[in-house]
Design an enzyme around this catalytic site. Structure first.
Site, PDB file in Angstrom:
ATOM      1  N   SER A   2     -35.600  -4.774 -17.010  1.00 30.64           N
ATOM      2  CA  SER A   2     -35.366  -5.548 -15.780  1.00 30.64           C
ATOM      3  C   SER A   2     -35.679  -7.007 -16.099  1.00 30.64           C
ATOM      4  CB  SER A   2     -36.169  -4.979 -14.628  1.00 30.64           C
ATOM      5  OG  SER A   2     -37.501  -5.314 -14.779  1.00 30.64           O
ATOM      6  N   LEU A   3     -35.753  -7.845 -15.102  1.00 32.34           N
ATOM      7  CA  LEU A   3     -35.907  -9.281 -15.356  1.00 32.34           C
ATOM      8  C   LEU A   3     -37.204  -9.786 -14.738  1.00 32.34           C
ATOM      9  CD1 LEU A   3     -32.305 -10.500 -14.402  1.00 32.34           C
ATOM     10  CD2 LEU A   3     -33.260 -10.382 -16.705  1.00 32.34           C
ATOM     11  N   CYS A  33     -20.014   6.030  34.492  1.00 31.99           N
ATOM     12  CA  CYS A  33     -20.645   4.717  34.268  1.00 31.99           C
ATOM     13  C   CYS A  33     -19.622   3.728  33.689  1.00 31.99           C
ATOM     14  CB  CYS A  33     -21.815   4.895  33.309  1.00 31.99           C
ATOM     15  SG  CYS A  33     -22.523   3.352  32.765  1.00 31.99           S
ATOM     16  N   CYS A  56     -29.830   3.911  34.500  1.00 33.99           N
ATOM     17  CA  CYS A  56     -28.899   3.149  33.672  1.00 33.99           C
ATOM     18  C   CYS A  56     -28.844   1.701  34.159  1.00 33.99           C
ATOM     19  CB  CYS A  56     -27.506   3.775  33.729  1.00 33.99           C
ATOM     20  SG  CYS A  56     -26.265   2.759  32.924  1.00 33.99           S
ATOM     21  N   LYS A 107     -34.954 -16.390  -8.184  1.00 32.95           N
ATOM     22  CA  LYS A 107     -34.651 -15.766  -6.887  1.00 32.95           C
ATOM     23  C   LYS A 107     -34.436 -16.799  -5.785  1.00 32.95           C
ATOM     24  CE  LYS A 107     -36.081 -11.692  -6.139  1.00 32.95           C
ATOM     25  NZ  LYS A 107     -35.573 -10.319  -6.075  1.00 32.95           N
ATOM     26  N   ARG A 124     -29.865   3.338 -13.733  1.00 30.16           N
ATOM     27  CA  ARG A 124     -30.999   2.798 -14.477  1.00 30.16           C
ATOM     28  C   ARG A 124     -32.153   3.801 -14.546  1.00 30.16           C
ATOM     29  NH1 ARG A 124     -35.656  -0.016 -13.616  1.00 30.16           N
ATOM     30  NH2 ARG A 124     -36.202  -1.384 -15.345  1.00 30.16           N
ATOM     31  N   CYS A 153     -27.400   7.151  29.216  1.00 30.25           N
ATOM     32  CA  CYS A 153     -26.966   7.223  30.607  1.00 30.25           C
ATOM     33  C   CYS A 153     -26.176   8.518  30.735  1.00 30.25           C
ATOM     34  CB  CYS A 153     -26.075   6.032  30.952  1.00 30.25           C
ATOM     35  SG  CYS A 153     -25.204   6.293  32.507  1.00 30.25           S
ATOM     36  N   TYR A 191       2.327   1.959  -3.331  1.00 34.49           N
ATOM     37  CA  TYR A 191       1.257   2.458  -4.217  1.00 34.49           C
ATOM     38  C   TYR A 191       0.980   3.929  -3.913  1.00 34.49           C
ATOM     39  CZ  TYR A 191      -3.290   2.844  -6.501  1.00 34.49           C
ATOM     40  OH  TYR A 191      -4.330   3.251  -7.283  1.00 34.49           O
ATOM     41  N   ASP A 192       0.889   4.230  -2.609  1.00 37.62           N
ATOM     42  CA  ASP A 192       0.610   5.613  -2.215  1.00 37.62           C
ATOM     43  C   ASP A 192       1.686   6.569  -2.726  1.00 37.62           C
ATOM     44  OD1 ASP A 192      -1.626   4.777  -0.990  1.00 37.62           O
ATOM     45  OD2 ASP A 192      -0.843   4.850   1.057  1.00 37.62           O
ATOM     46  N   LYS A 233     -27.056 -13.235  -9.180  1.00 39.16           N
ATOM     47  CA  LYS A 233     -27.792 -11.975  -9.275  1.00 39.16           C
ATOM     48  C   LYS A 233     -27.321 -11.082  -8.121  1.00 39.16           C
ATOM     49  CE  LYS A 233     -32.424 -10.167  -9.968  1.00 39.16           C
ATOM     50  NZ  LYS A 233     -32.417  -9.120  -8.949  1.00 39.16           N
ATOM     51  N   CYS A 283     -25.045   1.238  35.717  1.00 44.35           N
ATOM     52  CA  CYS A 283     -24.511   1.956  36.879  1.00 44.35           C
ATOM     53  C   CYS A 283     -25.616   2.546  37.762  1.00 44.35           C
ATOM     54  CB  CYS A 283     -23.565   3.059  36.431  1.00 44.35           C
ATOM     55  SG  CYS A 283     -24.424   4.426  35.648  1.00 44.35           S
ATOM     56  N   ASP A 329       0.832  -1.203   0.000  1.00 41.74           N
ATOM     57  CA  ASP A 329       0.000   0.000   0.000  1.00 41.74           C
ATOM     58  C   ASP A 329       0.867   1.255   0.000  1.00 41.74           C
ATOM     59  OD1 ASP A 329      -2.076  -1.677   0.086  1.00 41.74           O
ATOM     60  OD2 ASP A 329      -2.827  -1.095   2.065  1.00 41.74           O
ATOM     61  N   GLU A 337     -25.664 -17.031 -13.805  1.00 38.08           N
ATOM     62  CA  GLU A 337     -24.853 -15.993 -13.159  1.00 38.08           C
ATOM     63  C   GLU A 337     -25.468 -15.679 -11.811  1.00 38.08           C
ATOM     64  OE1 GLU A 337     -24.632 -12.556 -15.750  1.00 38.08           O
ATOM     65  OE2 GLU A 337     -24.333 -13.839 -17.495  1.00 38.08           O
ATOM     66  N   TYR A 395     -21.751  -7.328 -16.823  1.00 35.00           N
ATOM     67  CA  TYR A 395     -22.224  -8.593 -17.407  1.00 35.00           C
ATOM     68  C   TYR A 395     -22.939  -8.441 -18.742  1.00 35.00           C
ATOM     69  CZ  TYR A 395     -26.129  -6.773 -14.628  1.00 35.00           C
ATOM     70  OH  TYR A 395     -27.066  -5.955 -14.061  1.00 35.00           O
ATOM     71  N   ASP A 436     -26.963  -8.086  -5.686  1.00 31.18           N
ATOM     72  CA  ASP A 436     -27.959  -7.159  -5.153  1.00 31.18           C
ATOM     73  C   ASP A 436     -27.360  -5.765  -4.969  1.00 31.18           C
ATOM     74  OD1 ASP A 436     -30.439  -6.432  -4.423  1.00 31.18           O
ATOM     75  OD2 ASP A 436     -30.340  -7.230  -2.389  1.00 31.18           O
TER      76      ASP A 436
HETATM   77  S1  IVH Z   1     -29.062  -9.145 -16.719  1.00 24.32           S
HETATM   78  C1  IVH Z   1     -31.471  -7.132 -20.030  1.00 24.32           C
HETATM   79  N1  IVH Z   1     -27.381 -10.187 -14.966  1.00 24.32           N
HETATM   80  O1  IVH Z   1     -31.045  -7.541 -11.578  1.00 24.32           O
HETATM   81  C2  IVH Z   1     -30.497  -7.657 -19.017  1.00 24.32           C
HETATM   82  N2  IVH Z   1     -28.944  -8.544 -14.234  1.00 24.32           N
HETATM   83  O2  IVH Z   1     -34.000  -7.611 -11.386  1.00 24.32           O
HETATM   84  C3  IVH Z   1     -30.967  -7.497 -17.659  1.00 24.32           C
HETATM   85  N3  IVH Z   1     -28.735  -7.960 -11.861  1.00 24.32           N
HETATM   86  O3  IVH Z   1     -31.806  -4.686 -13.483  1.00 24.32           O
HETATM   87  C4  IVH Z   1     -30.003  -7.689 -16.614  1.00 24.32           C
HETATM   88  N4  IVH Z   1     -27.055  -9.319 -11.398  1.00 24.32           N
HETATM   89  O4  IVH Z   1     -29.667  -4.664 -12.040  1.00 24.32           O
HETATM   90  C5  IVH Z   1     -28.402  -9.321 -15.181  1.00 24.32           C
HETATM   91  N5  IVH Z   1     -25.838 -11.146 -13.523  1.00 24.32           N
HETATM   92  C6  IVH Z   1     -26.845 -10.287 -13.733  1.00 24.32           C
HETATM   93  C7  IVH Z   1     -27.372  -9.481 -12.716  1.00 24.32           C
HETATM   94  C8  IVH Z   1     -28.427  -8.625 -13.001  1.00 24.32           C
HETATM   95  C9  IVH Z   1     -27.887  -8.401 -10.926  1.00 24.32           C
HETATM   96  C10 IVH Z   1     -29.784  -6.963 -11.631  1.00 24.32           C
HETATM   97  C11 IVH Z   1     -29.870  -5.885 -12.690  1.00 24.32           C
HETATM   98  C12 IVH Z   1     -31.279  -5.952 -13.193  1.00 24.32           C
HETATM   99  C13 IVH Z   1     -31.980  -6.596 -12.044  1.00 24.32           C
HETATM  100  C14 IVH Z   1     -33.268  -7.241 -12.488  1.00 24.32           C
END
Ligand code: IVH
Length: 665
Positions: free
Chosen positions: A83-84, A429, A405, A311, A137, A424, A37-38, A116, A408, A34, A114, A223, A118
């Site tokens: 979204s999915l 204490c 408290c 999920k 998004r 407290c 690097y610094d 997912k 004490c 580190d 893959e 991804y 969060d």
């Molecule tokens: S694919 C059109 N791959 O999940 C492609 N999404 O609930 C859509 N997410 O909006 C996304 N990991 O923010 C994809 N390996 C992954 C993901 C992923 C997390 C999120 C992404 C998406 C949300 C949908």
């Protein structure tokens, strides 16, 4: 004009720094220490300061922030960010696969599985290999331009390994460890805590101070590539490999599979193992691997037909509240904690959950003997989701605020009306003292590692310490009275660490003191602004509130702290023991490194002696007279011959205000 050799040096420096950065943050395989690097990083910053024209959009200096954003521009996405659709069980995923087989009229289809992640999704645009735009998004059609903030995310390349135009999408997220740390600090500072890493990511990416974003250590996995045909890519798997080649961080757990059984196995495996990951995941994303097949299936207006989220079951458990205990923190805050009948949840046995404060209990009408549904916020922190009131049988006990408290027996109350917490109020204490000592010795405070919570407990219980400053009055003899397990070698080690901690500096001391609402950042800002503790102790409320980032509550609590006799006594004792109570910058091995600086006239902000100290602790050389070798003359009121001489010699001259402004002291 910037000399050619400097330009060359700069380009080289950028390259090496980003290479080390890549090995550290993307490959998780640091190549240098580190501190080395610094050193490189500081060299880069110095070059950019000296030759501002040098700085390019891919400068690693963007990683540390330094910019205040006024507002985020709304930007239209090139193509909507979809979204999915979700599935939650094996039947639903089998149904999804059957539908695909039917639509494509074959059943030998390859998928990628893959994780997912969060976090929040982000779209990144690169032009000629350089990151030009990062957009959230938003509503899927347009989002916020958060480029400056995204540039601080170390795993997002500022420059790709190929000079191409490309738009990619992925997830930015906050690692669990970082999330826990931030919430701990927020709790200490009396701020509301984030419910899960996803919320804290969303909150962080919308901060207006890029330096703050940089400190939150967000991370990324990419991804998705827009128009993959432009790069001759045929499958999602190839796309991920290409992303990796370009320098992006891709998730290492992606798997190519060819049957629904393998998908279910992958899903089950990660249900059992997700707790071991350093980030939060809420499912698996199943994607058809072949882009041509993806194209045939197409999208609905909301989501692609070629992918689905599988999920993980929301892990919840039902348990009974056996008791509620009250914990006393270092600032005296009394936190009610529910004790459960032990229950297994998401990889571990849960026995307790914080109830935060008494408003929280009242709002949810939580009672002892209630059955409650619990889950782990962000996969980590147990919390009560609902009280199962239908299970009540009349044996429930209302939770009353303690009148004294619990440790004490001292008085309890609120220190200001806007606060929800009760504290407290007894400065002596023991519970407070133990927690205060735990904060005092912690790494971010005075860093006395030999003193863990168990030893602190013994020291306090043995009455060797009654207040924090007594720590510096410990000696071999006193510690030896603890007996069992504490030998002379260990004692020497601890005493040495205690002695060394005296040099930590004002910012650390201010944080370590546990002033309500004063976390690390505010402690540092105060230390920089006031330079020594005497100036800070004298500061009036108006002066405190005029500081950026300090609002009414914080200003009041600092003001009150330094007017409390108990605190004043501790500070005087610390002084007596030689604890350093002035600020020394550690960030840039001295902003005045090797500079000869002289001052003339009367300064408004400090005495001549204090000015000398300021120059020296920042690596400069304080001079009494003006000579050719002098680099800078700082001019106060009623300056005389020194000013004339400096003008003649062409030496740089700054007024007192200009000086403090420029060096942000
Ligand atoms: S694919 C059109 N791959 O999940 C492609 N999404 O609930 C859509 N997410 O909006 C996304 N990991 O923010 C994809 N390996 C992954 C993901 C992923 C997390 C999120 C992404 C998406 C949300 C949908």
């Amino acid at each position: 004009m910037i000399p050619e050799n400097i330009k060359k040096e700069y380009v080289e420096l950028k390259k090496v720094i980003e290479k080390y950065n890549y090995y550290y943050y993307v490959l998780n395989n640091p190549l240098i220490s580190d501190s080395d690097y610094d050193k490189l990083f500081n060299k880069l910053i110095k070059l950019e300061e000296k030759f501002p024209g040098l700085k390019t959009p891919d400068s690693p200096s963007y990683r540390v922030g330094g910019k205040i954003i006024n507002e985020f521009k709304t930007v239209q996405h090139t193509t909507p960010m979809l979204s999915l659709d979700n599935t939650y069980n094996e039947e639903e995923i089998i149904e999804f696969i059957n539908k695909i087989n039917k639509s494509l009229n074959r059943n030998n289809i390859e998928y990628t599985c893959e994780l997912k992640i969060d976090g929040i999704s982000i779209s990144l645009r690169y032009e000629d290999g350089l990151l030009t735009q990062a957009i959230t998004r938003g509503n899927g059609i347009s989002g916020d331009d958060v480029t400056d903030n995204v540039k601080t995310i170390r795993s997002v390349p500022l420059k790709l390994n190929k000079n191409i135009n490309i738009e990619v999408r992925g997830e930015i997220f906050m690692p669990k460890k970082e999330f826990l740390k931030i919430n701990e600090i927020r709790e200490d500072e009396g701020l509301p805590i984030f419910a899960n890493p996803r919320n804290s990511t969303a909150g962080t990416i919308k901060l207006l101070d890029t330096t703050e974003v940089s400190k939150r250590h967000l991370d990324s996995f990419i991804y998705y590539i827009l128009s993959p045909e432009n790069y001759n890519l045929k499958t999602q798997y190839e796309a991920l490999c290409f992303l990796k080649e370009l320098g992006f961080k891709i998730n290492p757990h992606t798997k190519k599979v060819a049957s629904v059984e393998e998908i279910i196995d992958y899903w089950k495996y990660w249900i059992d193992n997700k707790g071991k990951l350093e980030y939060d995941v809420d499912g698996v994303v199943v994607k058809i691997n072949n882009f041509e097949d993806q194209r045939i299936l197409g999208n609905t207006s909301r989501s692609p037909r070629w992918a689905i989220a599988f999920k993980f079951p929301a892990e919840q458990a039902v348990t009974k509240i056996k008791d509620v205990i009250f914990q006393v923190g270092s600032t005296g805050i009394i936190t009610p904690v529910a004790i459960f009948e032990p229950v297994f949840l998401d990889g571990s046995t849960v026995q307790r959950a914080s109830l935060h404060n008494f408003d929280y209990i009242k709002e949810r009408d939580i009672r002892i003997n209630d059955y409650v549904k619990i889950e782990k916020a962000g996969g980590i922190i147990p919390q009560i989701v609902t009280v199962l009131t239908e299970k009540r049988n009349g044996n429930e006990v209302i939770i009353e605020e303690p009148k004294e408290c619990p440790v004490c027996g001292g008085k309890v109350g609120k220190i200001n009306h806007s606060e929800v917490a009760i504290r407290c109020l007894n400065p002596l204490c023991k519970a407070k003292l133990k927690r205060s000592l735990e904060v005092w010795v912690s790494r971010d405070a005075m860093n006395i590692q030999g003193l863990g919570p168990k030893l602190i407990d013994r020291i306090v219980e043995a009455n060797l310490i009654e207040k924090i400053s007594d720590l510096y009055n410990l000696d071999h003899f006193k510690l030896a009275t603890l007996g069992h397990g504490i030998g002379p070698k260990m004692i020497s080690k601890i005493l040495k660490q205690i002695e060394d901690s005296k040099q930590s500096g004002l910012d650390k001391v201010l944080y370590a003191l546990g002033i309500p609402n004063v976390g690390k950042k505010i402690a540092k800002d105060l230390a920089k602004k006031f330079n020594n503790i005497d100036n800070l102790m004298k500061a009036e409320y108006d002066e405190l509130i005029s500081i950026d980032g300090i609002g009414a509550d914080i200003a009041q609590s600092i003001y009150d702290f330094f007017r409390n006799e108990y605190a004043i006594n501790i500070i005087n004792e610390l002084k007596k023991y030689g604890v350093k109570l002035y600020y020394e910058s550690r960030e840039n091995d001295g902003i005045f490194k090797d500079m000869q600086i002289c001052v003339t006239g009367e300064l408004k902000k400090m005495t001549r002696g204090q000015f000398k100290e300021l120059i020296e602790i920042n690596g400069g050389i304080f001079k009494d007279s003006v000579t050719k070798k002098l680099n800078l003359l700082v001019v106060g009121n009623n300056a005389g011959s020194k000013l004339e001489k400096a003008k003649k010699l062409g030496i740089q001259i700054l007024t007192e205000d200009e000086f403090f402004d420029r060096y942000k002291l």
